[in-house]
Design an enzyme around this catalytic site. Structure first.
Site, PDB file in Angstrom:
ATOM      1  N   LYS A 146     -18.691 -16.831   0.372  1.00 12.55           N
ATOM      2  CA  LYS A 146     -20.153 -16.760   0.483  1.00 12.55           C
ATOM      3  C   LYS A 146     -20.841 -16.127  -0.702  1.00 12.55           C
ATOM      4  O   LYS A 146     -20.409 -15.081  -1.193  1.00 12.55           O
ATOM      5  CB  LYS A 146     -20.523 -15.938   1.715  1.00 12.55           C
ATOM      6  CG  LYS A 146     -20.255 -16.638   3.008  1.00 12.55           C
ATOM      7  CD  LYS A 146     -20.753 -15.744   4.117  1.00 12.55           C
ATOM      8  CE  LYS A 146     -20.491 -16.324   5.485  1.00 12.55           C
ATOM      9  NZ  LYS A 146     -20.674 -15.281   6.492  1.00 12.55           N
TER      10      LYS A 146
ATOM     11  N   GLY B  67     -12.717  -4.146   0.164  1.00 12.38           N
ATOM     12  CA  GLY B  67     -14.127  -3.756   0.239  1.00 12.38           C
ATOM     13  C   GLY B  67     -14.494  -2.704  -0.798  1.00 12.38           C
ATOM     14  O   GLY B  67     -15.568  -2.763  -1.400  1.00 12.38           O
TER      15      GLY B  67
ATOM     16  N   ARG C 162       0.827  -1.221   0.000  1.00  9.47           N
ATOM     17  CA  ARG C 162       0.000   0.000   0.000  1.00  9.47           C
ATOM     18  C   ARG C 162       0.856   1.264   0.000  1.00  9.47           C
ATOM     19  O   ARG C 162       0.447   2.292  -0.552  1.00  9.47           O
ATOM     20  CB  ARG C 162      -0.948   0.004   1.194  1.00  9.47           C
ATOM     21  CG  ARG C 162      -2.089  -0.961   0.962  1.00  9.47           C
ATOM     22  CD  ARG C 162      -3.125  -0.888   2.019  1.00  9.47           C
ATOM     23  NE  ARG C 162      -4.336  -1.552   1.556  1.00  9.47           N
ATOM     24  CZ  ARG C 162      -5.267  -2.060   2.351  1.00  9.47           C
ATOM     25  NH1 ARG C 162      -5.128  -1.986   3.649  1.00  9.47           N
ATOM     26  NH2 ARG C 162      -6.339  -2.622   1.844  1.00  9.47           N
TER      27      ARG C 162
END
Ligand code: ADP
Ligand code: MG
Length: 398
Positions: free
Chosen positions: A199, A378, A37
């Site tokens: 999921k 995210g 990062r």
């Protein structure tokens, strides 16, 4: 959507540029253990230094919950950054108030200052206007290059962007938007999307949005078992979400309507004694079709690997989110690494999104053979879902 970038700023020599970066890096024994990062922010920082700006950097690190906590200090990051920029990086022990203000006042043209963790203040995550105003005092203009935090409307991402002008993006955000946005909206075809992970519920909006764009969707990971259940199959003890069967069926229906080829694994590696912590699976075997009780799917099988490999081989654009199996355990990592290899060898433009997928690509050793790896876990998912990112929307648009 296209934001103005730092290239649109005029003469910024001597100006205080308040920059939101994503330095939320992992620390180990007080040292930065993964500097990707920091590296991702360097092009923007170097460009601003060259132009004689005075750089004031802010970031969050971890979740200190609105209070100072030495466990989450950005001080080690200042040291790591100094090494990469080959120049000193000053550090202020607070991100607002007298300590921050005097450190900013001491900056000369081309100097760099890193402020302490913005999440030491509760106003950050609350997007408190008073806290944002304190931050805004520290700059003449605003640059956001923290793609990984752009999906949160916090004071340092959204609040302060409204208070300073110009407010533009850095090169990292611009690049993320180009690859995750433009290049998947008008892709060279065939456009193959590979989706995996744990999921269906985490990814269903992504599936839905990508069904509008893709030619082929390859499903792997535990997600596949929910699809299989929905089709009336048996999945034994596999991680699956029976209550998401309807959702899975409607995705399959939409794929049919849109003419999107939607592939599920034809075979799976199953095991009977998964111990994630110990990294062991017990007995394993490859099964086609139904999985019996007592057994659990942990990776795609060899036939599926071959099928997916050939689809990926003829793709012009590939977007990959989510591992094909429990890649953290060596014995169930084959599918994920085979797909990584296929993507690396394919003559396509390849985009990898999602935190664990990026980890998997790095682990596979093929990371320098892909076109783009997103830095936002995210944030990249939300963007692929078609959501607007508050930290991006708040910037000046072209
Ligand atoms: P990303 O971070 O790339 O978006 P996810 O967080 O959705 O990916 O999923 C990654 C996790 O999914 C990994 O930790 C992996 O172990 C898990 N996973 C993949 N396949 C299976 C499976 N068959 N059973 C259980 N977990 C799985
Ligand atoms: Mg993840």
């Amino acid at each position: 959507m296209a934001t103005q970038t730092i290239d649109s700023l005029g003469d910024i020599a001597g100006k205080r540029v308040l920059i939101r970066v994503d330095f939320n890096v992992p620390l180990k024994d007080g040292q930065v253990s993964d500097d990707s990062r920091i590296n991702a922010a360097l092009p923007t920082l170097n460009a601003l230094i060259e132009r004689g700006a005075r750089l004031v950097l802010m970031s969050h690190l971890g979740r200190p919950k609105g209070q100072p906590n030495p466990e989450f200090t950005l001080a080690p990051v200042a040291a790591a950054l100094a090494e990469k920029l080959c120049r000193p990086v000053a550090f202020a022990e607070d991100c607002i108030g007298p300590k921050a203000e005097s450190a900013v006042a001491a900056l000369k043209d081309g100097d760099v200052l890193l402020l302490e963790n913005v999440r030491y203040h509760a106003g950050e995550e609350k997007n408190d206007p008073a806290f944002a105003a304190e931050l805004a005092k520290l700059g003449d203009l605003y640059v956001n290059d923290a793609f990984g935090a752009a999906h949160r409307a916090h004071a340092s991402t959204e609040g302060v962007a409204k208070l300073l002008s110009p407010a533009v993006s850095g090169y990292l955000i611009a690049k993320e938007l180009t690859f995750l946005g433009d290049k998947t909206s008008n892709p060279d075809r065939p456009f193959v999307v590979i989706l995996g992970g744990a999921k269906v519920s985490d990814k269903i909006t992504v599936i839905d949005a990508l069904l509008e764009k893709a030619d082929t969707i390859l499903i792997g990971g535990a997600m596949a078992y929910t699809f299989r259940l929905a089709q009336g199959g048996k999945v034994g003890d596999s991680l699956a979400e029976p209550d998401k069967a309807e959702t899975a069926l409607s995705a399959l229906k939409k794929a049919k309507e849109k003419g999107v080829e939607f592939l599920l694994p034809e075979d799976n590696l199953v095991c009977n004694k998964l111990d994630f912590k110990a990294g062991t699976l017990g007995d394993t075997k490859v099964v086609e079709g139904d999985i019996e009780d007592g057994w659990e799917g942990v990776d795609i099988g060899p036939k599926t690997i071959e099928r997916y490999r050939s689809v990926i081989g003829s793709a012009r654009t590939v977007l990959w989110n989510g591992p094909m199996g429990i890649f953290e355990i060596a014995d169930s990592s084959k599918g994920t690494f085979a797909v990584a290899e296929a993507v690396a060898e394919s003559d396509c433009m390849s985009i990898i999104g999602g935190g664990d997928s990026v980890k998997a690509i790095n682990k596979s050793g093929y990371s320098d053979k892909v076109s783009f790896m997103s830095t936002g876990g995210g944030a990249s998912l939300e963007f692929l879902e078609g959501k607007e990112l508050p930290g991006v929307v708040a910037l000046d648009q072209v």
